[in-house]
Design an enzyme around this catalytic site. Structure first.
Site, PDB file in Angstrom:
ATOM      1  N   SER A 101       9.924  25.140  97.206  1.00  0.00           N
ATOM      2  CA  SER A 101      10.101  26.551  96.587  1.00  0.00           C
ATOM      3  C   SER A 101       9.299  26.345  94.963  1.00  0.00           C
ATOM      4  O   SER A 101       8.179  25.947  94.880  1.00  0.00           O
ATOM      5  CB  SER A 101      11.362  27.013  96.398  1.00  0.00           C
ATOM      6  OG  SER A 101      11.610  28.350  96.088  1.00  0.00           O
ATOM      7  N   ASP A 226      10.259  32.757 106.584  1.00  0.00           N
ATOM      8  CA  ASP A 226      10.666  32.498 104.998  1.00  0.00           C
ATOM      9  C   ASP A 226      10.689  33.991 104.880  1.00  0.00           C
ATOM     10  O   ASP A 226      10.069  35.051 104.842  1.00  0.00           O
ATOM     11  CB  ASP A 226       9.673  31.823 104.260  1.00  0.00           C
ATOM     12  CG  ASP A 226      10.253  31.497 102.971  1.00  0.00           C
ATOM     13  OD1 ASP A 226      10.793  32.259 102.277  1.00  0.00           O
ATOM     14  OD2 ASP A 226       9.697  30.412 102.613  1.00  0.00           O
ATOM     15  N   HIS A 253      13.564  29.671 104.429  1.00  0.00           N
ATOM     16  CA  HIS A 253      13.029  29.268 103.168  1.00  0.00           C
ATOM     17  C   HIS A 253      13.565  27.736 103.222  1.00  0.00           C
ATOM     18  O   HIS A 253      13.117  27.154 102.236  1.00  0.00           O
ATOM     19  CB  HIS A 253      13.487  29.890 102.242  1.00  0.00           C
ATOM     20  CG  HIS A 253      12.974  29.785 100.866  1.00  0.00           C
ATOM     21  ND1 HIS A 253      11.677  29.882 100.633  1.00  0.00           N
ATOM     22  CD2 HIS A 253      13.410  29.303  99.805  1.00  0.00           C
ATOM     23  CE1 HIS A 253      11.226  29.483  99.245  1.00  0.00           C
ATOM     24  NE2 HIS A 253      12.551  29.051  98.727  1.00  0.00           N
TER      25      HIS A 253
END
Length: 275
Positions: A101, A226, A253
């Site tokens: 991320s 995601d 995610h």
């Protein structure tokens, strides 16, 4: 955090700080916004159980790091634990650097500063921008649109811009972990901290030549389900700054929770391919 002694012999075993000719690697895992070293616990176990060395870090204001996220106003300050760790590695050692991320910003930062110590950079559902947020296009490419499910904190007072943010608790499972085991989502809900907004906004790295940036191999791991960094954003970043390889996972995610065995396999394959 303990840093291993310098390793002078490439054939020495992993406990002395180098990956060796027998395929033992040193993985360094970097968490995303609001998370900490804790989010990698399954991957740490799997990699260590496979005989590899693993380092996980809490960036400033994350995990058990005691800094207040509202007080962190620069990306260099936020990212200092990773930069300090890499600075203390011997020049003969290279690591497999993995970022999730917003941890992708830390990877790009590390490529600029310590590229010669990185065997391969692996962006897992991560913000992959060569120079961070240097333009409006960069924000459009790499910043998730989560305004409606985010709560903001105003460490400098309500008359000033927000200093940190966190996904509203009741949306966390739906947005971050919809395919992950419920016990992992419950664990995360207890450990997530606000992320330092001001630090991310200053994630701008000195521009290097295209040739310099090509010296560090990069792999992008797409997460097809995601809801944070949408697939179209991932693909747009891949098109903008083409990596050496792209892999896909049918994951939310957080593949370290939802598909840890598959992510572990991918990381080993990447390490063998690029080191």
């Amino acid at each position: 955090m303990t840093v291993d002694n310098e390793c002078h012999d490439k054939a020495m075993p992993m406990e002395n700080g180098c990956y060796d000719k027998h395929g033992k690697f040193h993985f360094v895992l970097v968490h995303g916004a609001g998370h900490g070293a804790w989010c990698w616990y399954k991957i740490v176990h799997l990699l260590q159980n496979s005989g590899h060395k693993v380092t996980v870090l809490d960036l400033r204001g994350a995990g058990i790091n005691t800094a207040n996220p509202d007080s962190i106003t620069s990306f260099e300050d936020y990212d200092a634990p990773l930069m300090d760790f890499l600075s203390q590695l011997s020049n003969s050692e290279k690591v497999v650097l993995v970022g999730h991320s917003a941890g992708g910003l830390s990877l790009s930062h590390a490529i600029h500063v310590f590229g010669y110590k990185i065997a391969v950079a692996v962006y897992v559902a991560a913000t992959m921008l060569p120079n961070g947020f240097c333009s409006e296009q960069d924000f459009q490419l790499g910043a998730p649109d989560l305004q409606k499910v985010t709560e903001f904190y105003y460490g400098n007072g309500p008359e000033h811009p927000p200093t940190s943010s966190k996904i509203i608790p009741e949306f966390q499972r739906e947005i971050l972990y919809q395919l992950s085991p419920p016990e992992d989502a419950s664990l995360a809900s207890l450990l997530i901290r606000p992320a330092p907004l001001l630090a991310f906004q200053t994630a701008q790295f000195c521009e290097q030549s295209e040739e310099f940036m090509k010296k560090v191999p990069r792999v992008y791991v797409k997460t097809l389900q995601d809801r944070v960094l949408l697939l179209e954003k991932q693909e747009a970043m891949i098109k903008h700054w083409s990596p050496d390889n792209v892999l896909s996972m049918d994951s939310d995610h957080s593949p370290f929770f939802s598909l840890p065995l598959e992510l572990h396999t991918h990381l080993l394959q990447i390490a063998h391919l690029f080191t």
